[in-house]
Design a protein around this motif. Structure first.
Motif, mmCIF file in Angstrom:
data_model
loop_
_atom_site.group_PDB
_atom_site.id
_atom_site.type_symbol
_atom_site.label_atom_id
_atom_site.label_comp_id
_atom_site.label_asym_id
_atom_site.label_seq_id
_atom_site.Cartn_x
_atom_site.Cartn_y
_atom_site.Cartn_z
ATOM 1 N N CYS A 1 0.713 -1.221 -0.047
ATOM 2 C CA CYS A 1 -0.112 -0.009 -0.022
ATOM 3 C C CYS A 1 1.087 1.365 -0.118
ATOM 4 C CB CYS A 1 -1.030 -0.078 1.187
ATOM 5 S SG CYS A 1 0.006 0.244 2.949
ATOM 6 N N ARG A 2 0.155 2.231 -0.284
ATOM 7 C CA ARG A 2 1.193 3.614 -0.717
ATOM 8 C C ARG A 2 1.648 4.167 0.726
ATOM 9 N NH1 ARG A 2 -2.194 8.427 -3.167
ATOM 10 N NH2 ARG A 2 -2.471 6.901 -4.893
ATOM 11 N N GLU A 3 0.770 4.139 1.703
ATOM 12 C CA GLU A 3 1.208 4.606 2.912
ATOM 13 C C GLU A 3 2.656 3.745 3.360
ATOM 14 O OE1 GLU A 3 1.596 7.192 6.071
ATOM 15 O OE2 GLU A 3 0.408 7.147 4.055
ATOM 16 N N GLY A 4 2.392 2.780 3.002
ATOM 17 C CA GLY A 4 3.456 1.722 3.829
ATOM 18 C C GLY A 4 4.924 1.949 2.990
ATOM 19 N N ARG A 5 4.652 2.006 1.642
ATOM 20 C CA ARG A 5 5.904 2.556 1.107
ATOM 21 C C ARG A 5 6.560 3.712 1.501
ATOM 22 N NH1 ARG A 5 2.711 0.340 -3.084
ATOM 23 N NH2 ARG A 5 1.957 2.409 -3.761
ATOM 24 N N LYS A 6 5.728 4.754 1.771
ATOM 25 C CA LYS A 6 6.089 6.059 2.058
ATOM 26 C C LYS A 6 6.689 5.972 3.511
ATOM 27 C CE LYS A 6 4.254 10.581 3.748
ATOM 28 N NZ LYS A 6 2.860 11.280 3.871
ATOM 29 N N ARG A 7 6.085 5.013 4.476
ATOM 30 C CA ARG A 7 6.987 4.939 5.722
ATOM 31 C C ARG A 7 8.316 4.171 5.470
ATOM 32 N NH1 ARG A 7 2.849 4.737 9.968
ATOM 33 N NH2 ARG A 7 1.274 6.256 9.254
ATOM 34 N N ALA A 8 8.291 3.405 4.695
ATOM 35 C CA ALA A 8 9.650 2.772 4.513
ATOM 36 C C ALA A 8 10.698 3.700 3.766
ATOM 37 C CB ALA A 8 9.408 1.580 3.399
ATOM 38 N N CYS A 9 10.334 4.506 2.934
ATOM 39 C CA CYS A 9 11.062 5.211 2.118
ATOM 40 C C CYS A 9 11.624 6.434 3.105
ATOM 41 C CB CYS A 9 10.519 5.872 1.033
ATOM 42 S SG CYS A 9 10.219 4.648 -0.357
ATOM 43 N N GLU A 10 10.791 6.729 4.272
ATOM 44 C CA GLU A 10 11.139 7.721 4.790
ATOM 45 C C GLU A 10 12.183 7.205 6.174
ATOM 46 O OE1 GLU A 10 6.944 10.513 5.221
ATOM 47 O OE2 GLU A 10 7.624 8.972 6.800
ATOM 48 N N ASN A 11 12.440 5.841 6.250
ATOM 49 C CA ASN A 11 13.681 5.435 6.841
ATOM 50 C C ASN A 11 14.663 5.052 6.458
ATOM 51 O OD1 ASN A 11 14.695 3.305 8.611
ATOM 52 N ND2 ASN A 11 12.853 3.371 9.896
ATOM 53 N N ALA A 12 15.766 5.668 6.996
ATOM 54 C CA ALA A 12 17.281 5.747 6.275
ATOM 55 C C ALA A 12 17.637 4.036 6.315
ATOM 56 C CB ALA A 12 18.092 6.339 7.252
ATOM 57 N N LEU A 13 17.309 3.097 7.129
ATOM 58 C CA LEU A 13 17.646 1.852 6.982
ATOM 59 C C LEU A 13 17.206 1.046 6.009
ATOM 60 C CD1 LEU A 13 17.266 0.741 10.848
ATOM 61 C CD2 LEU A 13 19.527 0.828 9.404
ATOM 62 N N ALA A 14 15.988 1.393 5.344
ATOM 63 C CA ALA A 14 15.140 0.648 4.203
ATOM 64 C C ALA A 14 15.969 0.097 3.454
ATOM 65 C CB ALA A 14 13.985 1.460 3.864
ATOM 66 N N VAL A 15 16.640 0.752 2.437
ATOM 67 C CA VAL A 15 17.181 0.376 1.236
ATOM 68 C C VAL A 15 18.587 -0.351 1.508
ATOM 69 C CG1 VAL A 15 18.723 0.944 -1.050
ATOM 70 C CG2 VAL A 15 16.340 2.215 -0.148
ATOM 71 N N PRO A 16 19.511 0.199 2.378
ATOM 72 C CA PRO A 16 20.590 -0.644 2.937
ATOM 73 C C PRO A 16 20.392 -1.886 3.615
ATOM 74 C CG PRO A 16 20.782 1.670 3.661
ATOM 75 C CD PRO A 16 19.357 1.403 3.161
ATOM 76 N N VAL A 17 19.525 -2.012 4.191
ATOM 77 C CA VAL A 17 19.090 -3.313 5.140
ATOM 78 C C VAL A 17 18.485 -4.291 4.114
ATOM 79 C CG1 VAL A 17 16.745 -2.955 6.099
ATOM 80 C CG2 VAL A 17 18.366 -4.512 6.936
ATOM 81 N N LEU A 18 17.549 -4.049 3.106
ATOM 82 C CA LEU A 18 16.988 -4.832 2.187
ATOM 83 C C LEU A 18 18.115 -5.438 1.050
ATOM 84 C CD1 LEU A 18 13.827 -2.756 1.406
ATOM 85 C CD2 LEU A 18 13.968 -4.979 2.506
ATOM 86 N N VAL A 19 19.123 -4.476 0.725
ATOM 87 C CA VAL A 19 19.902 -4.911 -0.323
ATOM 88 C C VAL A 19 20.758 -5.721 0.387
ATOM 89 C CG1 VAL A 19 21.960 -4.034 -1.447
ATOM 90 C CG2 VAL A 19 20.006 -2.759 -1.503
ATOM 91 N N LYS A 20 21.070 -5.450 1.720
ATOM 92 C CA LYS A 20 22.090 -6.580 2.441
ATOM 93 C C LYS A 20 21.558 -7.867 2.748
ATOM 94 C CE LYS A 20 24.409 -6.885 6.768
ATOM 95 N NZ LYS A 20 24.570 -6.316 8.339
ATOM 96 N N LYS A 21 20.363 -8.019 2.575
ATOM 97 C CA LYS A 21 19.462 -9.429 2.785
ATOM 98 C C LYS A 21 19.565 -9.989 1.558
ATOM 99 C CE LYS A 21 18.941 -8.546 7.012
ATOM 100 N NZ LYS A 21 19.700 -9.342 8.345
ATOM 101 N N VAL A 22 19.719 -9.664 0.452
ATOM 102 C CA VAL A 22 19.638 -10.255 -0.852
ATOM 103 C C VAL A 22 20.886 -11.217 -1.150
ATOM 104 C CG1 VAL A 22 19.649 -10.071 -3.396
ATOM 105 C CG2 VAL A 22 18.489 -8.221 -2.247
#
Length: 448
Positions: A342-363
């Motif tokens: 959902c849009r609000e969920g993506r917004k909350r995730a993008c606002e968090n500095a951890l989101a992209v780094p931690v997701l890429v790390k788990k791949v």
């Protein structure tokens, strides 16, 4: 038949020095003790502590013969005759003789065998469950709590009693009584006593886990789910822990969850209580149970998925994802994937500095399931972003090379589509430069 013999202690200390009368008890007699063959279990050859008679008339130690029967054997170990019944009758006469023999040999260090407690019978359990049913419909909360607590104590006394309680249908009886009790006190949701009684019922249910489908089907009522929500929100630590495991069992059947979606949607306290168990961890098992329950509910309803986001769980999930074990990692990513749908969920995730780094790390780091879920969440964030900030950040973290390697190693069809789509989005930004941690690939092996 030769007499069996057992050598007792030598009367020496751990250091090898003989104990004197001044420094310890008198030295133990060094003579060998003759144990009569009739006192030994024919299976274990050990001195019987709880002799019982099988239907063939042969006496065994209860623990040994129960293990024999639990392994699926239906013949007498000694006579090899088929068993007409698996009922075990206590041999009190032999027990008293063995106890007397132990008392007669104290100098050899032999202690008297305590009289074993009589194991629970189905009729005894049935009587207890009858009292539970009566208390749930007519009694006060304290009487209901007392009735269900008897089942809990019986089941936790030993594994034999637990199996007896389960076999007598305690799971279904307890959940039916719980549903009836919650319906009776549906208008008293704020009262303390009903909540305490429900916690007692959840503790009893935990003692006879796992619950079967029939048992779980009994609690699909609005009053019962509302009461569970109250326990999850404000119950004791033990009550909240039991509520998370109980709800996970109830939500295991996807068909039941889908059929009762309206009940779940009308009970916001369930999501709020489960989210609290993730934010304020009780124990690892409660955290896993809470995440599993949130995922199953959110999978069945977009409204519940939005409620998960509104509970403020997205940043908590990302923080948890930074340092967690494999089992928790997969569950966190599964919930995060639903939240970011959902849009609000993506917004909350993008606002968090951890989101992209931690997701890429788990791949390619944790497991195949974690990799596929992490790619799915990244795909949702990149596709739903208003600008290219998420794409370029992921690119700078080295995700481009990881996705190429993932496609080379092989993955599921849906993950392959999302990874390919991500590569296409990022290809236009590759000239901006990227970096990759070589350590991300040291555990990756090409499939044979």
């Amino acid at each position: 038949m030769p007499l069996w013999r057992i050598r007792m202690g030598s009367g020496r200390s751990k250091s090898g020095e003989r104990l004197s009368g001044k420094t310890g008890p008198p030295a133990v007699d060094l003579s060998e003790v003759v144990i009569p063959p009739a006192f030994r279990c024919p299976i274990s050859l050990d001195l019987m502590k709880d002799p019982v008679i099988l239907s063939t008339g042969i006496t065994y130690d209860r623990q040994s013969i129960e293990r024999w029967l639990d392994d699926g054997n239906h013949i007498c170990p000694v006579t090899k005759q088929p068993l007409q019944s698996s009922e075990l009758v206590p041999n009190y006469s032999l027990l008293r003789v063995i106890q007397r023999w132990c008392v007669d040999h104290p100098s050899a260090g032999i202690e008297r065998i305590p009289t074993p407690r009589v194991p629970a019978s189905r009729s005894q359990v049935a009587e207890m469950l009858s009292q539970v049913e009566i208390a749930s419909r007519r009694g006060s909360p304290p009487s209901f709590a007392t009735a269900v607590d008897r089942i809990r104590l019986l089941a936790r006394e030993n594994e034999r009693n637990r199996r007896c309680a389960v076999g007598a249908g305690s799971g279904a009886a307890l959940t039916a009584a719980l549903a009836a009790f919650c319906e009776r006190f549906a208008e008293a949701e704020g009262d303390v006593e009903p909540n305490a009684a429900v916690e007692a019922a959840l503790a009893a249910a935990a003692a006879v886990m796992p619950l079967d489908a029939e048992a779980c089907s009994r609690v699909w009522t609005r009053s019962c789910m509302r009461r569970l929500g109250r326990v999850l929100q404000g119950g004791s630590l033990e009550g909240r822990k039991n509520a998370t495991s109980f709800l996970r069992a109830v939500l295991e059947d996807e068909v039941e969850v889908a059929n009762n979606r309206k009940i779940l949607e009308s009970t916001p306290a369930l999501v709020e209580g489960l989210a609290r168990a993730v934010r304020e961890p009780i124990c690892p098992s409660a955290t896993k149970a809470s995440l599993t329950s949130i995922f199953r509910m959110a999978s069945a309803s977009d409204q519940i998925a939005s409620r998960v986001v509104d509970s403020g769980l997205v940043p908590v999930l990302l923080e948890t994802l930074a340092e967690c074990e494999r089992g928790v990692c997969e569950k966190v990513l599964a919930v995060l994937d639903l939240a970011c749908a959902c849009r609000e969920g993506r917004k909350r995730a993008c606002e968090n500095a951890l989101a992209v780094p931690v997701l890429v790390k788990k791949v390619l780091r944790v497991s195949e399931a974690s990799t596929e879920l992490a790619v799915s969440v990244l795909w949702r964030l990149c596709k739903g972003a208003r600008d290219d900030a998420v794409v370029t950040e992921a690119l700078s973290m080295g995700v481009f090379q990881k996705l190429l390697l993932l496609l080379q190693l092989g993955c599921g069809e849906r993950t392959k589509e999302k990874a390919t789509d991500l590569l296409k989005m990022m290809n236009a930004y590759r000239d901006r430069g990227d970096c990759v941690d070589s350590g991300d690939f040291k555990e990756v092996k090409r499939p044979v």
